[in-house]
Design a protein around this motif. Structure first.
Motif, PDB file in Angstrom:
ATOM      1  N   SER A 114     -18.280  22.684 -33.183  1.00 31.56           N
ATOM      2  CA  SER A 114     -17.837  22.354 -34.541  1.00 31.56           C
ATOM      3  C   SER A 114     -17.376  20.905 -34.595  1.00 31.56           C
ATOM      4  CB  SER A 114     -16.695  23.290 -34.961  1.00 31.56           C
ATOM      5  OG  SER A 114     -17.019  24.632 -34.714  1.00 31.56           O
ATOM      6  N   ALA A 115     -16.618  20.490 -33.590  1.00 31.43           N
ATOM      7  CA  ALA A 115     -16.146  19.112 -33.523  1.00 31.43           C
ATOM      8  C   ALA A 115     -17.305  18.135 -33.395  1.00 31.43           C
ATOM      9  CB  ALA A 115     -15.193  18.952 -32.340  1.00 31.43           C
ATOM     10  N   ALA A 116     -18.339  18.527 -32.660  1.00 32.25           N
ATOM     11  CA  ALA A 116     -19.515  17.663 -32.514  1.00 32.25           C
ATOM     12  C   ALA A 116     -20.225  17.478 -33.850  1.00 32.25           C
ATOM     13  CB  ALA A 116     -20.465  18.258 -31.478  1.00 32.25           C
ATOM     14  N   VAL A 117     -20.281  18.532 -34.651  1.00 38.90           N
ATOM     15  CA  VAL A 117     -20.872  18.422 -35.989  1.00 38.90           C
ATOM     16  C   VAL A 117     -20.046  17.474 -36.852  1.00 38.90           C
ATOM     17  CG1 VAL A 117     -21.333  19.703 -38.119  1.00 38.90           C
ATOM     18  CG2 VAL A 117     -22.045  20.642 -35.920  1.00 38.90           C
ATOM     19  N   TRP A 118     -18.734  17.580 -36.780  1.00 39.53           N
ATOM     20  CA  TRP A 118     -17.867  16.644 -37.520  1.00 39.53           C
ATOM     21  C   TRP A 118     -18.181  15.211 -37.123  1.00 39.53           C
ATOM     22  CZ3 TRP A 118     -14.537  12.736 -36.547  1.00 39.53           C
ATOM     23  CH2 TRP A 118     -13.702  12.324 -37.586  1.00 39.53           C
ATOM     24  N   ALA A 119     -18.277  14.949 -35.823  1.00 44.25           N
ATOM     25  CA  ALA A 119     -18.545  13.597 -35.347  1.00 44.25           C
ATOM     26  C   ALA A 119     -19.906  13.098 -35.824  1.00 44.25           C
ATOM     27  CB  ALA A 119     -18.472  13.560 -33.820  1.00 44.25           C
ATOM     28  N   ALA A 120     -20.909  13.983 -35.793  1.00 45.68           N
ATOM     29  CA  ALA A 120     -22.252  13.583 -36.214  1.00 45.68           C
ATOM     30  C   ALA A 120     -22.302  13.273 -37.702  1.00 45.68           C
ATOM     31  CB  ALA A 120     -23.246  14.686 -35.875  1.00 45.68           C
ATOM     32  N   ALA A 121     -21.526  14.011 -38.492  1.00 49.77           N
ATOM     33  CA  ALA A 121     -21.498  13.770 -39.935  1.00 49.77           C
ATOM     34  C   ALA A 121     -20.737  12.498 -40.274  1.00 49.77           C
ATOM     35  CB  ALA A 121     -20.871  14.968 -40.652  1.00 49.77           C
ATOM     36  N   GLU A 122     -19.633  12.259 -39.566  1.00 54.67           N
ATOM     37  CA  GLU A 122     -18.784  11.108 -39.878  1.00 54.67           C
ATOM     38  C   GLU A 122     -19.278   9.816 -39.251  1.00 54.67           C
ATOM     39  OE1 GLU A 122     -16.295  11.025 -41.964  1.00 54.67           O
ATOM     40  OE2 GLU A 122     -16.343  13.174 -42.422  1.00 54.67           O
ATOM     41  N   ARG A 123     -19.921   9.907 -38.072  1.00 54.93           N
ATOM     42  CA  ARG A 123     -20.394   8.705 -37.386  1.00 54.93           C
ATOM     43  C   ARG A 123     -21.832   8.903 -36.896  1.00 54.93           C
ATOM     44  NH1 ARG A 123     -16.971   4.834 -35.512  1.00 54.93           N
ATOM     45  NH2 ARG A 123     -18.975   3.784 -35.136  1.00 54.93           N
ATOM     46  N   PRO A 124     -22.776   8.966 -37.818  1.00 56.45           N
ATOM     47  CA  PRO A 124     -24.171   9.182 -37.410  1.00 56.45           C
ATOM     48  C   PRO A 124     -24.703   8.079 -36.506  1.00 56.45           C
ATOM     49  CG  PRO A 124     -24.017   8.557 -39.727  1.00 56.45           C
ATOM     50  CD  PRO A 124     -22.631   8.861 -39.276  1.00 56.45           C
ATOM     51  N   ASP A 125     -24.109   6.899 -36.574  1.00 55.90           N
ATOM     52  CA  ASP A 125     -24.552   5.798 -35.720  1.00 55.90           C
ATOM     53  C   ASP A 125     -24.261   6.048 -34.241  1.00 55.90           C
ATOM     54  OD1 ASP A 125     -21.813   5.555 -36.700  1.00 55.90           O
ATOM     55  OD2 ASP A 125     -21.695   3.708 -35.534  1.00 55.90           O
ATOM     56  N   LEU A 126     -23.349   6.969 -33.955  1.00 52.17           N
ATOM     57  CA  LEU A 126     -22.963   7.233 -32.567  1.00 52.17           C
ATOM     58  C   LEU A 126     -23.613   8.476 -31.976  1.00 52.17           C
ATOM     59  CD1 LEU A 126     -19.111   6.525 -32.668  1.00 52.17           C
ATOM     60  CD2 LEU A 126     -20.945   4.985 -31.925  1.00 52.17           C
ATOM     61  N   VAL A 127     -24.341   9.247 -32.795  1.00 50.71           N
ATOM     62  CA  VAL A 127     -24.854  10.544 -32.351  1.00 50.71           C
ATOM     63  C   VAL A 127     -26.360  10.604 -32.533  1.00 50.71           C
ATOM     64  CG1 VAL A 127     -24.703  13.047 -32.638  1.00 50.71           C
ATOM     65  CG2 VAL A 127     -22.664  11.623 -32.991  1.00 50.71           C
ATOM     66  N   ARG A 128     -27.088  10.791 -31.434  1.00 51.70           N
ATOM     67  CA  ARG A 128     -28.552  10.867 -31.503  1.00 51.70           C
ATOM     68  C   ARG A 128     -29.072  12.290 -31.375  1.00 51.70           C
ATOM     69  NH1 ARG A 128     -30.882  10.594 -25.937  1.00 51.70           N
ATOM     70  NH2 ARG A 128     -32.869  10.084 -26.912  1.00 51.70           N
ATOM     71  N   GLY A 129     -28.182  13.232 -31.100  1.00 48.17           N
ATOM     72  CA  GLY A 129     -28.606  14.620 -30.993  1.00 48.17           C
ATOM     73  C   GLY A 129     -27.405  15.534 -30.802  1.00 48.17           C
ATOM     74  N   LEU A 130     -27.574  16.814 -31.127  1.00 50.29           N
ATOM     75  CA  LEU A 130     -26.524  17.815 -30.984  1.00 50.29           C
ATOM     76  C   LEU A 130     -27.067  19.032 -30.239  1.00 50.29           C
ATOM     77  CD1 LEU A 130     -25.066  17.861 -34.620  1.00 50.29           C
ATOM     78  CD2 LEU A 130     -23.932  16.918 -32.594  1.00 50.29           C
ATOM     79  N   VAL A 131     -26.333  19.477 -29.231  1.00 49.06           N
ATOM     80  CA  VAL A 131     -26.589  20.757 -28.584  1.00 49.06           C
ATOM     81  C   VAL A 131     -25.340  21.594 -28.812  1.00 49.06           C
ATOM     82  CG1 VAL A 131     -27.064  21.992 -26.448  1.00 49.06           C
ATOM     83  CG2 VAL A 131     -28.102  19.737 -26.849  1.00 49.06           C
ATOM     84  N   LEU A 132     -25.468  22.638 -29.612  1.00 43.03           N
ATOM     85  CA  LEU A 132     -24.326  23.430 -30.051  1.00 43.03           C
ATOM     86  C   LEU A 132     -24.421  24.829 -29.461  1.00 43.03           C
ATOM     87  CD1 LEU A 132     -24.466  22.369 -33.810  1.00 43.03           C
ATOM     88  CD2 LEU A 132     -23.246  21.238 -31.931  1.00 43.03           C
ATOM     89  N   LEU A 133     -23.451  25.189 -28.640  1.00 40.43           N
ATOM     90  CA  LEU A 133     -23.429  26.478 -27.957  1.00 40.43           C
ATOM     91  C   LEU A 133     -22.398  27.369 -28.633  1.00 40.43           C
ATOM     92  CD1 LEU A 133     -23.324  24.976 -24.363  1.00 40.43           C
ATOM     93  CD2 LEU A 133     -25.363  25.810 -25.548  1.00 40.43           C
TER      94      LEU A 133
END
Length: 299
Positions: free
Chosen positions: A108-127
């Motif tokens: 959930s926190a990773a999704v928050w980070a990807a939404a707020e800082r897309p420039d820092l996130v190139r992919g998400l693996v959510l378990l």
């Protein structure tokens, strides 16, 4: 082999306003930053990290606030607090954008980070992530009362260790399960760690995540165990999350809330395939060594 490699890694620290986040840093190449879920430790990824490093990735694994080797001085906990820690860590490493790998509320926190800082996130693996709050207000109040009563000394550590195994790790157990749960119990035996865990459990509210999901631009892989008790229907919830993120999905048979160490032989190849399919990451220099005390810092 997994435990041998991770045991030798130098422990490093990220300075945050209320304390330090502990992390390890292995390998070189495109950056993967992993974080566990509530009440768990970074060793939850010990069966996954070696394969990712061997495949040419730099893998950084952090403990949550108040968990494991991170400080217990934090007063703010939850999805947003952990998301800000992920952002700060990627910025500190100066090797992004990163693939964020998160378990449970770490996802959930990773999704928050990807939404707020897309420039820092190139992919998400959510378990086994939580992309919405499924508890009603009345249920949430009941849970908070339960957590306040259950996760206290002298029985709190044993209670969580028992729940971890009996409820959340339903199905088959990985070869490290007993050792991992014993490690969690030893950590929670410390009063400050148990308090931090209880504070996180009481503070958790995933309603902040749902409106942000549509903002996520990064490719995603969502992995869910078919026996996961956090979902009324694991397959249906997985399909809903995959559709919301327009990503990939994997339903792992015979396991519960921790597919990364209940079925690493299924999860690890899927993660490697996902990473291999991402657009090429920007080239970065090799990770910088920290000082003699192994402590990094972030303003």
């Amino acid at each position: 082999m997994a435990m041998d490699m991770t045991a030798k890694l130098e422990l490093r620290y990220l300075a945050r306003p209320e304390g330090r986040i502990a992390y390890t840093d292995a390998g070189s190449g495109p950056l993967v930053v992993a974080v566990p879920g509530m009440g768990d430790l970074r060793s939850t990824y010990d069966d996954v990290v070696p394969a990712l490093v061997a495949a040419g990735h730099r893998v950084v694994v952090a403990d949550l606030r108040g968990h494991g080797d991170s400080d217990t001085t934090f007063t703010a906990h939850g999805d947003v607090a952990t998301g800000t820690d992920l952002v700060a860590l990627v910025e500190h490493l100066d090797a992004g954008p990163a693939v964020l790998l998160g378990s449970s509320m770490g996802g959930s926190a990773a999704v928050w980070a990807a939404a707020e800082r897309p420039d820092l996130v190139r992919g998400l693996v959510l378990l086994a992530p939580h992309l919405r709050e499924t508890a009603s207000p009345a249920q949430a109040r009941t849970y908070r009362l339960l957590y306040r009563a259950l996760f206290v000394r002298p029985w709190g550590a044993a209670a969580w260790a028992s729940l971890y195994t009996s409820m959340f790790a339903k199905g088959r157990k990985g070869p490290r399960h007993a050792e991992h749960v014993a490690q969690i119990r030893r950590s929670m035996a410390d009063a400050a760690h148990l308090r931090s865990f209880r504070d996180l459990a009481v503070a958790l509210d995933h309603s902040v995540i749902e409106p942000l999901v549509a903002k996520v631009q990064a490719p995603s892989l969502v992995v869910v165990g078919e026996l996961d008790p956090d979902y009324k229907d694991a397959g249906a919830e997985l399909a809903r999350m995959r559709e919301a993120l327009d990503g990939q999905e994997l339903l792992v048979p015979g396991v519960g809330h921790y597919p990364q160490h209940q079925a690493p032989e299924v999860v690890t190849p899927a993660v490697l395939d996902f990473l291999a399919g991402l657009p090429a990451a920007p080239a970065h220099s090799a990770p910088q060594e920290n000082g003699a005390d192994g402590r990094g810092a972030c303003a």
